[in-house]
Design an enzyme around this catalytic site. Structure first.
Site, PDB file in Angstrom:
ATOM      1  N   LYS A 192      38.038  -3.660  21.931  1.00 20.33           N
ATOM      2  CA  LYS A 192      38.366  -2.296  22.376  1.00 20.33           C
ATOM      3  C   LYS A 192      38.080  -2.107  23.864  1.00 20.33           C
ATOM      4  CE  LYS A 192      35.578  -0.056  19.573  1.00 20.33           C
ATOM      5  NZ  LYS A 192      34.915  -1.187  18.890  1.00 20.33           N
TER       6      LYS A 192
ATOM      7  N   ARG B  67      33.869   7.945  16.109  1.00 19.23           N
ATOM      8  CA  ARG B  67      33.376   6.916  15.192  1.00 19.23           C
ATOM      9  C   ARG B  67      33.084   7.465  13.807  1.00 19.23           C
ATOM     10  NH1 ARG B  67      31.130   3.306  19.445  1.00 19.23           N
ATOM     11  NH2 ARG B  67      30.582   1.325  18.512  1.00 19.23           N
TER      12      ARG B  67
ATOM     13  N   ARG C 266      28.995 -12.939  23.133  1.00 21.15           N
ATOM     14  CA  ARG C 266      29.293 -11.995  24.221  1.00 21.15           C
ATOM     15  C   ARG C 266      28.101 -11.857  25.164  1.00 21.15           C
ATOM     16  NH1 ARG C 266      31.755  -6.329  22.604  1.00 21.15           N
ATOM     17  NH2 ARG C 266      29.809  -6.015  21.477  1.00 21.15           N
TER      18      ARG C 266
ATOM     19  N   ARG D 299      23.520  -8.190  25.167  1.00 18.22           N
ATOM     20  CA  ARG D 299      23.127  -6.823  24.796  1.00 18.22           C
ATOM     21  C   ARG D 299      22.159  -6.907  23.633  1.00 18.22           C
ATOM     22  NH1 ARG D 299      28.534  -3.385  23.759  1.00 18.22           N
ATOM     23  NH2 ARG D 299      27.286  -2.619  22.033  1.00 18.22           N
TER      24      ARG D 299
ATOM     25  N   ARG E 122      25.675  -3.029  12.631  1.00 18.35           N
ATOM     26  CA  ARG E 122      26.756  -2.272  13.290  1.00 18.35           C
ATOM     27  C   ARG E 122      28.065  -2.441  12.530  1.00 18.35           C
ATOM     28  NH1 ARG E 122      26.701  -4.945  18.713  1.00 18.35           N
ATOM     29  NH2 ARG E 122      28.410  -3.583  19.289  1.00 18.35           N
TER      30      ARG E 122
HETATM   31  P1  AMP Z   1      29.619   0.327  21.718  1.00 18.65           P
HETATM   32  O1  AMP Z   1      29.357  -0.128  23.112  1.00 18.65           O
HETATM   33  O2  AMP Z   1      30.861   1.154  21.596  1.00 18.65           O
HETATM   34  O3  AMP Z   1      29.553  -0.790  20.707  1.00 18.65           O
HETATM   35  O4  AMP Z   1      28.411   1.321  21.345  1.00 18.65           O
HETATM   36  C1  AMP Z   1      27.065   0.889  21.318  1.00 18.65           C
HETATM   37  C2  AMP Z   1      26.213   1.834  20.501  1.00 18.65           C
HETATM   38  O5  AMP Z   1      26.243   3.153  21.078  1.00 18.65           O
HETATM   39  C3  AMP Z   1      26.653   2.037  19.069  1.00 18.65           C
HETATM   40  O6  AMP Z   1      26.207   1.017  18.197  1.00 18.65           O
HETATM   41  C4  AMP Z   1      26.033   3.401  18.750  1.00 18.65           C
HETATM   42  O7  AMP Z   1      24.645   3.282  18.530  1.00 18.65           O
HETATM   43  C5  AMP Z   1      26.218   4.149  20.060  1.00 18.65           C
HETATM   44  N1  AMP Z   1      27.510   4.887  20.095  1.00 18.65           N
HETATM   45  C6  AMP Z   1      28.557   4.657  20.932  1.00 18.65           C
HETATM   46  N2  AMP Z   1      29.564   5.512  20.682  1.00 18.65           N
HETATM   47  C7  AMP Z   1      29.152   6.291  19.649  1.00 18.65           C
HETATM   48  C8  AMP Z   1      29.747   7.349  18.911  1.00 18.65           C
HETATM   49  N3  AMP Z   1      30.987   7.791  19.168  1.00 18.65           N
HETATM   50  N4  AMP Z   1      29.019   7.916  17.916  1.00 18.65           N
HETATM   51  C9  AMP Z   1      27.775   7.509  17.647  1.00 18.65           C
HETATM   52  N5  AMP Z   1      27.155   6.499  18.284  1.00 18.65           N
HETATM   53  C10 AMP Z   1      27.837   5.893  19.288  1.00 18.65           C
END
Ligand code: AMP
Length: 215
Positions: free
Chosen positions: A13, A88, A127, A160, A171
């Site tokens: 994404k 999400r 990653r 990360r 996740r």
């Molecule tokens: P990502 O970089 O998109 O994988 O996001 C990393 C982490 O940020 C996720 O595992 C969640 O803990 C938090 N996060 C990001 N976007 C959201 C969202 N829309 N709703 C809730 N938690 C989020």
């Protein structure tokens, strides 16, 4: 134009959102990046979000909805936005529709990047992320002992914390429980386009560009 990138962690994404934003001159809004930045700076949002992120769980809806409304109201969002990592959950998707309706807009296209689970775990554990500029790289065969540096800015790459396998598994579970229902939510609105995420980055982008709504 409002585009939503949907798909499990590791589907691509972020990479695709970045490329599309550049190509279409839209703003790339990654909620994960916003939260990581807040954590790094120790802001109240960062302090609230950190424990959820560390466990691989979602930050509460009210917090995320407030954050997205604030960002969508900014002037640089006016030309259009690629949403990466939001919504999400169903309440987030409903709140997004309402917030957009209030400003006479709507979600125009949802790209659902489909990638098998086995491949997701390989991608996530390979990653490496630049802590300075946020660029990500795939290192399928990391060189033991050698420091991996960012091609763009030269900083030492890191994994990360939530890309470690135990957190990545959580996740993925959270994705299937809470985010996957959005596929049907958007399909029923006729705006979902399924993309084969197992292709090269260029071919995924090509499929997305071919499926954009007429402007
Ligand atoms: P990502 O970089 O998109 O994988 O996001 C990393 C982490 O940020 C996720 O595992 C969640 O803990 C938090 N996060 C990001 N976007 C959201 C969202 N829309 N709703 C809730 N938690 C989020």
């Amino acid at each position: 134009m409002i585009i939503v990138m949907l798909g499990p962690p590791g589907a691509g994404k972020g990479t695709q959102a970045e490329l599309l934003a550049e190509r279409l001159n839209l703003m790339h809004l990654s909620t994960g990046d916003v939260l990581r930045e807040a954590v790094a700076q120790g802001t109240p949002l960062g302090r609230l979000a950190e424990p959820y992120m560390a466990r691989g769980e979602l930050v509460p809806d009210d917090v995320m909805i407030g954050l997205i409304k604030e960002r969508l109201g900014k002037p640089d969002a006016a030309r259009g936005v690629i949403l990466d990592g939001f919504p999400r959950t169903l309440p987030q998707a409903q709140a997004l529709n309402q917030a957009l309706a209030q400003i006479g807009q709507k979600v125009d296209r949802v790209f659902y990047l489909r990638v098998p689970v086995d491949e997701l775990l390989v991608r996530i554990s390979g990653r490496y992320t630049c802590p300075r500029c946020g660029a990500t790289y795939q290192r399928r065969q990391p060189r033991p002992g050698a420091e991996e540096r960012c091609d763009a800015c030269g900083a030492v790459l890191e994994q990360r914390p939530d890309d470690r396998i135990e957190v990545a598994r959580r996740r993925l579970d959270v994705y299937f429980e809470q985010t996957a229902p959005l596929i049907e939510f958007y399909r029923s609105q006729g705006i979902l386009v399924e993309i084969n995420g197992m292709q090269s980055i260029e071919d995924v982008l090509k499929d997305e560009l071919a499926a954009l709504p007429a402007r």
